[in-house]
Design an enzyme around this catalytic site. Structure first.
Site, PDB file in Angstrom:
ATOM      1  N   LEU A   1      27.398  -7.654 -31.416  1.00 41.16           N
ATOM      2  CA  LEU A   1      27.478  -9.103 -31.184  1.00 41.16           C
ATOM      3  C   LEU A   1      27.524  -9.394 -29.695  1.00 41.16           C
ATOM      4  O   LEU A   1      28.535  -9.126 -29.025  1.00 41.16           O
ATOM      5  CB  LEU A   1      28.744  -9.656 -31.847  1.00 41.16           C
ATOM      6  CG  LEU A   1      28.744  -9.641 -33.382  1.00 41.16           C
ATOM      7  CD1 LEU A   1      30.161  -9.753 -33.918  1.00 41.16           C
ATOM      8  CD2 LEU A   1      27.852 -10.738 -33.948  1.00 41.16           C
ATOM      9  N   THR A   2      26.452  -9.926 -29.160  1.00 42.35           N
ATOM     10  CA  THR A   2      26.417 -10.360 -27.764  1.00 42.35           C
ATOM     11  C   THR A   2      27.395 -11.504 -27.567  1.00 42.35           C
ATOM     12  O   THR A   2      27.363 -12.482 -28.324  1.00 42.35           O
ATOM     13  CB  THR A   2      24.979 -10.803 -27.421  1.00 42.35           C
ATOM     14  OG1 THR A   2      24.152  -9.644 -27.435  1.00 42.35           O
ATOM     15  CG2 THR A   2      24.902 -11.467 -26.046  1.00 42.35           C
TER      16      THR A   2
ATOM     17  N   GLY B   1      16.862  -1.117 -32.084  1.00 36.35           N
ATOM     18  CA  GLY B   1      15.462  -1.136 -32.502  1.00 36.35           C
ATOM     19  C   GLY B   1      15.131  -2.410 -33.271  1.00 36.35           C
ATOM     20  O   GLY B   1      14.103  -2.467 -33.938  1.00 36.35           O
ATOM     21  N   ALA B   2      16.009  -3.411 -33.179  1.00 35.95           N
ATOM     22  CA  ALA B   2      15.880  -4.618 -34.009  1.00 35.95           C
ATOM     23  C   ALA B   2      15.512  -5.844 -33.182  1.00 35.95           C
ATOM     24  O   ALA B   2      15.351  -5.781 -31.964  1.00 35.95           O
ATOM     25  CB  ALA B   2      17.206  -4.860 -34.745  1.00 35.95           C
TER      26      ALA B   2
ATOM     27  N   TYR C   1      13.196  -6.845 -29.726  1.00 37.72           N
ATOM     28  CA  TYR C   1      13.335  -6.267 -28.377  1.00 37.72           C
ATOM     29  C   TYR C   1      12.377  -5.076 -28.212  1.00 37.72           C
ATOM     30  O   TYR C   1      11.545  -4.829 -29.077  1.00 37.72           O
ATOM     31  CB  TYR C   1      14.805  -5.923 -28.103  1.00 37.72           C
ATOM     32  CG  TYR C   1      15.658  -7.180 -28.084  1.00 37.72           C
ATOM     33  CD1 TYR C   1      15.493  -8.135 -27.072  1.00 37.72           C
ATOM     34  CD2 TYR C   1      16.568  -7.461 -29.100  1.00 37.72           C
ATOM     35  CE1 TYR C   1      16.230  -9.315 -27.058  1.00 37.72           C
ATOM     36  CE2 TYR C   1      17.304  -8.643 -29.093  1.00 37.72           C
ATOM     37  CZ  TYR C   1      17.138  -9.561 -28.075  1.00 37.72           C
ATOM     38  OH  TYR C   1      17.851 -10.743 -28.067  1.00 37.72           O
TER      39      TYR C   1
ATOM     40  N   GLY D   1      28.771  -9.196 -38.928  1.00 39.52           N
ATOM     41  CA  GLY D   1      28.658  -9.760 -37.595  1.00 39.52           C
ATOM     42  C   GLY D   1      29.585 -10.947 -37.428  1.00 39.52           C
ATOM     43  O   GLY D   1      30.732 -10.824 -37.004  1.00 39.52           O
TER      44      GLY D   1
END
Ligand code: FMN
Length: 362
Positions: free
Chosen positions: A24-25, A173-174, A177, A315
């Site tokens: 979570l950014t 890998g999602a 990006y 998340g």
């Protein structure tokens, strides 16, 4: 107790439960991308998770385009992350670093120079910058030398992660990006050994995983995908075929775990999911599979029963419920999150969500 509370082995990692905190950014690291005490407090509050996957963390200045997100390419960042990993370990938890190169989603205001991608394309919509949202700029197609350099950056960030006390890494890998920009054919239009056929589109991911595995041991490496949704302009015309091939590749590489953001309802950005890929991956891939997206306690328990998921990652529930594990154990209600503070910086909406006892007392 349900299988959610059974221990789980992910390569070298031993989890006491199967409730994983999804990456979570939260944009609290400042302009120099250096983690701090506030971030340490936030992660330590969530240490009862079976595993914490850190917020996406830039492997290089070139690859990091999110304001105030953290990095792992210099000593100050390694020292900053030590505060976090020490706090999590002290609280009894485990944490891996999500390694991130944003590719064409890096605005030059942040990364410096024209962004790089699998192909010369421009991402749709707008980039977050320090001056607000701006349209993305055209990326250039990575040269062979770029690709080798970026793979080296992944390996060096993985070594930095271990030096910073992380228990391992997850390759991002999602979500459209860089790795995803190579994997899925909605963004990869190359005609060389990194594009066109599925085998070629898997090559960049494979070389990144090999380099990172050689650097820190493959038993400390995982990878995340968002296989059945269009994200930030990236999707694929045949996700099941592609991700069955990914499963075969990961099996050969002995990658011990994967996390799939496998949506079963439209995303907040309005992307309508295609059929899940996990049923096609499961018979080919013998590592552990964590499933993500839109789960709560009852739906996670139900999902664990179908024989595909080894664990569930959460998340948004972890943003507003630092003690999510305890809440799921006793069936307590979950607190709603405040979306306005997701990326706002500061302590509000970050380290001030109540724990169960406090919530009841309030
Ligand atoms: C505020 C926020 C930040 C996110 N940051 C990341 C990230 O850094 N890396 C990543 O792979 N996914 C990121 N995601 C996606 C989540 O990991 C997760 O896939 C998504 O929220 C769906 O799961 P949930 O329904 O349990 O929230 C983010 C989502 C949100 C809401």
């Amino acid at each position: 107790m349900s299988a959610l509370f059974d221990p789980l082995e992910l390569g070298a990692l031993e989890l006491p439960n199967r409730i994983v905190m999804a990456p979570l950014t939260r944009a609290r690291a400042g302009r120099h991308a250096v983690p701090n005490e506030l971030m340490a407090a936030y992660y330590a509050q969530r240490a009862s998770a079976g595993l914490i996957i850190s917020e996406a963390t830039g492997i290089s200045r070139e690859g990091l385009g999110w304001p105030d997100a953290p990095g792992l390419w210099n000593d100050a960042q390694v020292d900053g992350w030590k505060l976090v990993t020490d706090a999590v370990h002290h609280a009894g938890g485990r944490i891996v670093a999500q390694l991130w190169h944003m590719g064409r989603l890096v605005h030059p205001d942040l990364g410096g120079g024209q962004p790089v991608s699998s192909s010369a394309t421009t991402a749709p919509d707008f980039a977050h910058t320090y001056e607000g949202k701006k349209p993305y700029v055209a990326a250039r197609s990575a040269t062979y030398a770029d690709i080798q350099r970026i793979i080296g950056d992944y390996a060096s960030a993985a070594r930095n992660a271990v030096a910073a006390g992380f228990d391992g890494v997850q390759i991002h890998g999602a979500n459209g990006y860089l790795v995803d920009q190579f994997l899925r054919n909605g963004a990869n239009f190359r005609t060389d050994q990194y594009g066109c056929s599925i085998e070629n589109r898997l090559r960049f991911m494979t070389e990144v995983l090999q380099a990172v595995g050689d650097s820190i041991g493959m038993d400390r490496v995982g990878i995340r995908f968002s296989p059945n949704i269009l994200v930030q302009g990236v999707d694929d015309c045949d996700p099941i075929k592609l991700f069955a091939a990914v499963a075969g590749k990961l099996e050969g590489l002995k990658v011990p775990w994967i996390e799939l953001r496998e949506a079963h309802r439209p995303t907040s950005a309005g992307s309508i999911p295609t059929a899940p890929v996990s049923p096609a991956m499961r018979p080919i891939y013998s590592g552990k599979i964590l499933l993500n997206s839109d789960y709560d306690g009852p739906s996670a328990r139900e999902r664990m029963a179908d024989g595909i998921a080894d664990g569930i990652s959460f998340g948004r529930p972890f943003i507003s419920n630092p003690d999510l594990v305890q809440r799921l154990a006793v069936g307590a209600p979950l607190s709603p999150g405040d979306t306005s503070t997701y990326y706002s910086g500061g302590a509000a909406g970050y380290v001030d969500y109540p724990m169960l006892g406090e919530a009841q007392a309030a």
